[in-house]
Design a protein around this motif. Structure first.
Motif, PDB file in Angstrom:
ATOM      1  N   ILE A  11      13.711 -57.428  28.201  1.00  8.34           N
ATOM      2  CA  ILE A  11      12.507 -57.236  29.029  1.00  8.34           C
ATOM      3  C   ILE A  11      12.647 -55.911  29.765  1.00  8.34           C
ATOM      4  O   ILE A  11      13.746 -55.577  30.242  1.00  8.34           O
ATOM      5  CB  ILE A  11      12.298 -58.428  30.001  1.00  8.34           C
ATOM      6  N   LEU A  13      11.544 -55.433  16.683  1.00  5.31           N
ATOM      7  CA  LEU A  13      10.369 -55.315  17.536  1.00  5.31           C
ATOM      8  C   LEU A  13       9.671 -53.979  17.438  1.00  5.31           C
ATOM      9  O   LEU A  13       8.443 -53.902  17.432  1.00  5.31           O
ATOM     10  CB  LEU A  13      10.789 -55.449  19.004  1.00  5.31           C
ATOM     11  N   ASP A  14      10.474 -52.919  17.440  1.00  7.99           N
ATOM     12  CA  ASP A  14       9.851 -51.615  17.668  1.00  7.99           C
ATOM     13  C   ASP A  14      10.717 -50.468  17.158  1.00  7.99           C
ATOM     14  O   ASP A  14      11.869 -50.668  16.757  1.00  7.99           O
ATOM     15  CB  ASP A  14       9.536 -51.425  19.165  1.00  7.99           C
ATOM     16  N   LYS A  50      16.357 -56.112  36.646  1.00  7.91           N
ATOM     17  CA  LYS A  50      15.402 -56.963  35.924  1.00  7.91           C
ATOM     18  C   LYS A  50      14.870 -58.124  36.772  1.00  7.91           C
ATOM     19  O   LYS A  50      14.030 -58.898  36.301  1.00  7.91           O
ATOM     20  CB  LYS A  50      16.059 -57.516  34.647  1.00  7.91           C
ATOM     21  N   THR A  77      16.364 -54.124  20.382  1.00  7.85           N
ATOM     22  CA  THR A  77      17.426 -53.153  20.649  1.00  7.85           C
ATOM     23  C   THR A  77      17.599 -53.062  22.164  1.00  7.85           C
ATOM     24  O   THR A  77      17.246 -53.981  22.885  1.00  7.85           O
ATOM     25  CB  THR A  77      17.066 -51.775  20.051  1.00  7.85           C
ATOM     26  N   GLY A 116       9.044 -55.810  23.693  1.00  4.41           N
ATOM     27  CA  GLY A 116       8.853 -54.808  22.666  1.00  4.41           C
ATOM     28  C   GLY A 116       8.438 -53.565  23.431  1.00  4.41           C
ATOM     29  O   GLY A 116       8.948 -53.308  24.529  1.00  4.41           O
ATOM     30  N   HIS A 167       7.645 -55.140  30.307  1.00  2.40           N
ATOM     31  CA  HIS A 167       7.263 -54.987  28.902  1.00  2.40           C
ATOM     32  C   HIS A 167       8.152 -55.821  27.978  1.00  2.40           C
ATOM     33  O   HIS A 167       9.304 -56.096  28.292  1.00  2.40           O
ATOM     34  CB  HIS A 167       7.215 -53.515  28.471  1.00  2.40           C
ATOM     35  N   ARG A 189      18.490 -42.002  29.546  1.00  2.00           N
ATOM     36  CA  ARG A 189      19.956 -41.940  29.485  1.00  2.00           C
ATOM     37  C   ARG A 189      20.489 -41.741  28.058  1.00  2.00           C
ATOM     38  O   ARG A 189      21.614 -41.295  27.882  1.00  2.00           O
ATOM     39  CB  ARG A 189      20.565 -43.211  30.112  1.00  2.00           C
ATOM     40  N   SER A 227      20.112 -52.084  25.735  1.00  2.00           N
ATOM     41  CA  SER A 227      21.467 -52.403  26.194  1.00  2.00           C
ATOM     42  C   SER A 227      21.725 -53.905  26.222  1.00  2.00           C
ATOM     43  O   SER A 227      22.832 -54.361  25.929  1.00  2.00           O
ATOM     44  CB  SER A 227      21.679 -51.860  27.604  1.00  2.00           C
ATOM     45  N   THR A 228      20.702 -54.676  26.599  1.00  2.00           N
ATOM     46  CA  THR A 228      20.913 -56.101  26.868  1.00  2.00           C
ATOM     47  C   THR A 228      21.502 -56.889  25.692  1.00  2.00           C
ATOM     48  O   THR A 228      22.458 -57.637  25.895  1.00  2.00           O
ATOM     49  CB  THR A 228      19.608 -56.756  27.364  1.00  2.00           C
TER      50      THR A 228
HETATM   51  C1  F6R Z   1      13.882 -53.002  22.539  1.00  2.00           C
HETATM   52  C2  F6R Z   1      12.671 -53.347  23.265  1.00  2.00           C
HETATM   53  C3  F6R Z   1      12.558 -53.215  24.749  1.00  2.00           C
HETATM   54  C4  F6R Z   1      13.829 -53.586  25.520  1.00  2.00           C
HETATM   55  C5  F6R Z   1      13.636 -53.367  27.010  1.00  2.00           C
HETATM   56  C6  F6R Z   1      14.909 -53.632  27.797  1.00  2.00           C
HETATM   57  O1  F6R Z   1      13.722 -53.221  21.160  1.00  2.00           O
HETATM   58  O2  F6R Z   1      11.757 -53.731  22.640  1.00  2.00           O
HETATM   59  O3  F6R Z   1      11.500 -54.035  25.182  1.00  2.00           O
HETATM   60  O4  F6R Z   1      14.158 -54.906  25.256  1.00  2.00           O
HETATM   61  O5  F6R Z   1      13.197 -52.064  27.249  1.00  2.00           O
HETATM   62  O6  F6R Z   1      15.868 -52.673  27.464  1.00  2.00           O
HETATM   63  P1  F6R Z   1      17.370 -52.777  27.992  1.00  2.00           P
HETATM   64  O7  F6R Z   1      17.972 -53.989  27.344  1.00  2.00           O
HETATM   65  O8  F6R Z   1      18.027 -51.514  27.527  1.00  2.00           O
HETATM   66  O9  F6R Z   1      17.302 -52.904  29.470  1.00  2.00           O
END
Ligand code: F6R
Length: 240
Positions: free
Chosen positions: A131, A65-66, A200, A35, A138, A136, A165, A37-38
């Motif tokens: 990521i 993942l989570d 990132k 999940t 997941g 991290h 957010r 934003s990416t």
């Molecule tokens: C989501 C997850 C997290 C996100 C990470 C990046 O299922 O496991 O590791 O991939 O926090 O989040 P965004 O894409 O919102 O920057």
């Protein structure tokens, strides 16, 4: 790790959806999903492909993942996110979508069942990842071991702030989550990690060229046989 750098986040989404479509259109496929934003733009592309009838999810089983330790029906749960950003718009069967419950009576048992289910279904063919700014994957926060399995985790202050957010107040941001472990992710036959934006860049550098270790859980992907990173120019700033 094979790194592909694209000009924009839209280009990343196009390439990622094309790679995923190759797996999704197999006679049978187990997909690991993320999940955040990416991957949203990538999911939008997959929905478009489905609508133009070049992609079907009828033979797909998904594993997320989570999940936060909040009810699945909560507006900010990852189950809700997946329904709203992908599942509700494609022909996947509801019972073929697996998102752990963050509020199971016995959360550890929930995570063990998740591991067993992946094994019973023959393993994950492709796991899509984002990521965290702290490296991290997941919710395997820094300190997570390479051999870690699915479990209940505590979110770091950084991650809670990054995800604030989506919640009205800081108090509402969950403190705990259930997450696939690093080893659970590395068991996938193929890993596709997406990263966009300058926030990132540091994490991508640590993951791709940094030392392998618990400081950056994504760095453990360096040991994977078939890992692809698709990133935009901003996220690639420190590796070029
Ligand atoms: C989501 C997850 C997290 C996100 C990470 C990046 O299922 O496991 O590791 O991939 O926090 O989040 P965004 O894409 O919102 O920057």
């Amino acid at each position: 790790i094979t790194v592909y750098v694209f000009k924009t986040a839209n280009d990343v989404a196009l390439a990622a959806s094309q790679m995923m479509a190759g797996t999704i259109n197999q006679p049978k496929c187990n997909l690991g999903l993320a999940t955040g934003s990416t991957p949203v733009k990538t999911y939008t592309q997959l929905i478009k492909m489905h609508q133009s009838r070049v992609l079907s999810f009828k033979n797909v089983t998904t594993f997320n993942l989570d999940e936060y330790c909040i009810p699945s029906h909560h507006s900010q749960s990852y189950r809700t996110f997946m329904q709203e950003n992908l599942f509700d718009y494609v022909d996947i069967k509801p019972y073929d979508t697996h998102v752990m419950s963050g509020t199971a009576v016995d959360p550890e048992a929930e995570t063990r069942a998740f591991e067993s289910l992946i094994l019973a279904r023959g393993g994950v063919d492709l796991w899509l990842l984002g990521i965290g700014a702290n490296g991290h994957i997941g919710f395997n926060e820094p300190g997570s071991e390479e051999l870690s399995r699915s479990r209940v985790v505590e979110l770091t202050a950084r991650t809670r702030k990054d995800n604030a957010r989506f919640f009205e107040t800081m108090d509402q941001v969950p403190t705990h989550a259930v997450s696939a472990g690093v080893a659970t992710i590395l068991d996938a036959k193929c890993i596709l990690l997406l990263a966009t934006g300058a926030a990132k860049a540091e994490a991508i550098k640590a993951a791709v060229v940094g030392p392998r270790g618990v400081e950056c859980p994504a760095s453990f992907i360096q040991g994977h046989r078939h890992a692809v990173f698709m990133v935009d120019e901003e996220a690639a700033a420190f590796i070029e």
